[in-house]
Design an enzyme around this catalytic site. Structure first.
Site, short mmCIF file in Angstrom:
data_model
loop_
_atom_site.label_atom_id
_atom_site.label_comp_id
_atom_site.label_asym_id
_atom_site.label_seq_id
_atom_site.Cartn_x
_atom_site.Cartn_y
_atom_site.Cartn_z
N PRO A 92 12.72 -10.97 32.80
CA PRO A 92 13.20 -9.91 33.71
C PRO A 92 12.17 -8.81 33.89
O PRO A 92 12.24 -8.06 34.86
CB PRO A 92 14.45 -9.36 33.00
CG PRO A 92 14.73 -10.22 31.84
CD PRO A 92 13.55 -11.11 31.59
N GLU A 119 15.96 -12.46 22.69
CA GLU A 119 15.37 -11.27 23.32
C GLU A 119 13.98 -11.56 23.89
O GLU A 119 13.25 -10.64 24.28
CB GLU A 119 15.28 -10.12 22.30
CG GLU A 119 16.63 -9.58 21.87
CD GLU A 119 17.52 -9.20 23.05
OE1 GLU A 119 17.02 -8.58 24.00
OE2 GLU A 119 18.72 -9.55 23.02
N ARG A 161 9.45 -27.52 47.33
CA ARG A 161 9.72 -27.76 48.75
C ARG A 161 8.55 -27.37 49.64
O ARG A 161 8.53 -27.71 50.83
CB ARG A 161 11.04 -27.13 49.21
CG ARG A 161 11.10 -25.64 49.17
CD ARG A 161 12.53 -25.16 49.36
NE ARG A 161 13.08 -25.39 50.69
CZ ARG A 161 12.76 -24.69 51.78
NH1 ARG A 161 11.89 -23.72 51.71
NH2 ARG A 161 13.32 -24.98 52.95
N ASP A 176 11.78 -20.49 57.83
CA ASP A 176 12.61 -19.98 56.74
C ASP A 176 12.53 -18.46 56.68
O ASP A 176 11.55 -17.86 57.10
CB ASP A 176 12.08 -20.48 55.38
CG ASP A 176 12.51 -21.90 55.08
OD1 ASP A 176 13.43 -22.39 55.73
OD2 ASP A 176 11.89 -22.48 54.17
N1 SAM Z 1 15.66 -8.47 26.35
C1 SAM Z 1 15.10 -9.05 27.50
C2 SAM Z 1 14.88 -7.97 28.54
O1 SAM Z 1 15.71 -7.08 28.67
O2 SAM Z 1 13.88 -8.07 29.29
C3 SAM Z 1 16.02 -10.09 28.10
C4 SAM Z 1 15.96 -11.37 27.41
S1 SAM Z 1 16.98 -12.59 28.21
C5 SAM Z 1 18.48 -12.40 27.35
C6 SAM Z 1 16.32 -14.10 27.58
C7 SAM Z 1 15.37 -14.81 28.49
O3 SAM Z 1 16.03 -15.19 29.69
C8 SAM Z 1 14.16 -14.04 28.94
O4 SAM Z 1 13.17 -13.95 27.97
C9 SAM Z 1 13.72 -14.87 30.14
O5 SAM Z 1 13.06 -16.05 29.75
C10 SAM Z 1 15.06 -15.26 30.74
N2 SAM Z 1 15.50 -14.37 31.83
C11 SAM Z 1 16.61 -13.59 31.83
N3 SAM Z 1 16.74 -12.94 32.97
C12 SAM Z 1 15.69 -13.30 33.76
C13 SAM Z 1 15.26 -12.93 35.06
N4 SAM Z 1 15.93 -12.06 35.80
N5 SAM Z 1 14.13 -13.49 35.53
C14 SAM Z 1 13.44 -14.37 34.80
N6 SAM Z 1 13.78 -14.75 33.54
C15 SAM Z 1 14.90 -14.22 33.03
#
Ligand code: SAM
Length: 275
Positions: A92, A119, A161, A176
């Site tokens: 994220p 995390e 794609r 698109d």
């Molecule tokens: N504590 C982290 C933070 O707040 O940035 C969130 C960890 S999340 C519970 C676990 C994993 O889900 C991340 O390390 C990532 O690989 C994936 N993930 C969750 N949300 C995502 C998003 N919006 N985009 C990409 N990967 C995501």
């Protein structure tokens, strides 16, 4: 293109064998390898996580299994002739994923995805491999999922794609939403198919007219209307030189005008009086 995914939930990646991406795999356009990270653990419980330094809630994925997994996957890829991998890290806190980013990745011969759980992964893993490979830390949106596997599916589908020969009609992605070109950054308008009438609802006459110029104009108008309604930020960012006279007339009718820098801004009140 070769794709490796290292995950603690290999079964989550099963959709890579379904539909368009599945066909690309079956035809050899995509060479997909999904690996179970726990293969590279050495304790009875196949542990991949530990408590965070500095305290706080949640667990952090350990360096050891990721390091061993990445070393082996990279070595295996090189042995089989793959070259120049890029490391894709869903997080994220990464760069927002866009169509432009998908196009950039689709030009690469080999992508290695490391979706995390808990995390996230101990930072040293990404820092270590960033010294050897280009790294893309990518967010698929401003929300937090439980793991990176769904983002991997999203990214792979958007990339696949765009690969030559994957879409039945190579022109399908030309119009698109977000496609590069004269419609840059505009969302795609509504689409229709047979029958011409359903529950009293008809298809816009222009689409049945066979008049290509009028159809193109109607599609552009609808793209502008939808973008102005759903993503005004995209209109604001559009190069005003990309708007023709008809675009400018429509934007004015929708309550937009050129701002001080030339880029379009929304009037306080549109023609309809709506704020
Ligand atoms: N504590 C982290 C933070 O707040 O940035 C969130 C960890 S999340 C519970 C676990 C994993 O889900 C991340 O390390 C990532 O690989 C994936 N993930 C969750 N949300 C995502 C998003 N919006 N985009 C990409 N990967 C995501």
């Amino acid at each position: 293109m070769r794709i490796d995914v290292i995950t603690i939930f290999p079964e989550y990646l099963a959709p890579l064998h379904v539909s368009l991406v599945g066909k690309a795999v079956a035809r050899g356009v995509l060479d997909v390898h999904v690996h179970d990270l726990r293969r590279w653990t050495h304790d009875r419980h196949a542990t991949v996580d530990d408590t965070p330094y500095g305290g706080g809630p949640g667990m952090v994925m350990k360096t050891g299994p990721w390091g061993e997994a990445l070393d082996e996957v990279i070595a295996d890829g090189y042995e089989t002739g793959a070259r120049l991998p890029r490391l894709v890290v869903p997080t994220p806190s990464g760069r927002p994923f866009t169509q432009e980013h998908a196009a950039e990745l689709s030009a690469q011969p080999w992508l290695i995805f490391i979706p995390a759980r808990y995390e996230g992964i101990d930072r040293r893993v990404v820092d270590e491999y960033a010294t050897r490979l280009p790294v893309h830390e990518i967010s698929i949106g401003d929300y937090v999922l439980a793991g990176g596997e769904a983002p991997v599916l999203v990214i792979v589908e958007a990339v696949a794609r765009l690969l030559p020969g994957v879409l039945g009609n190579a022109e399908s992605h030309r119009d698109d939403s977000f496609a590069p070109g004269p419609m840059a950054s505009l969302l795609e308008g509504p689409v229709y198919t047979k029958p011409p009438e359903w529950r009293g609802r008809t298809v816009p006459d222009v689409l049945l007219s066979g008049h290509h110029g009028k159809i193109a104009r109607w599609r552009r108008d609808e793209a502008l209307r939808r973008t102005a309604a759903h993503r005004p930020d995209l209109i604001e960012r559009c190069d005003p030189a990309a708007f023709d006279r008809k675009d400018r007339e429509l934007l004015a009718a929708l309550g937009w005008r050129p701002g001080p820098g030339g880029h379009y801004v929304k009037n306080e009140k549109g023609e309809d009086g709506a704020a």
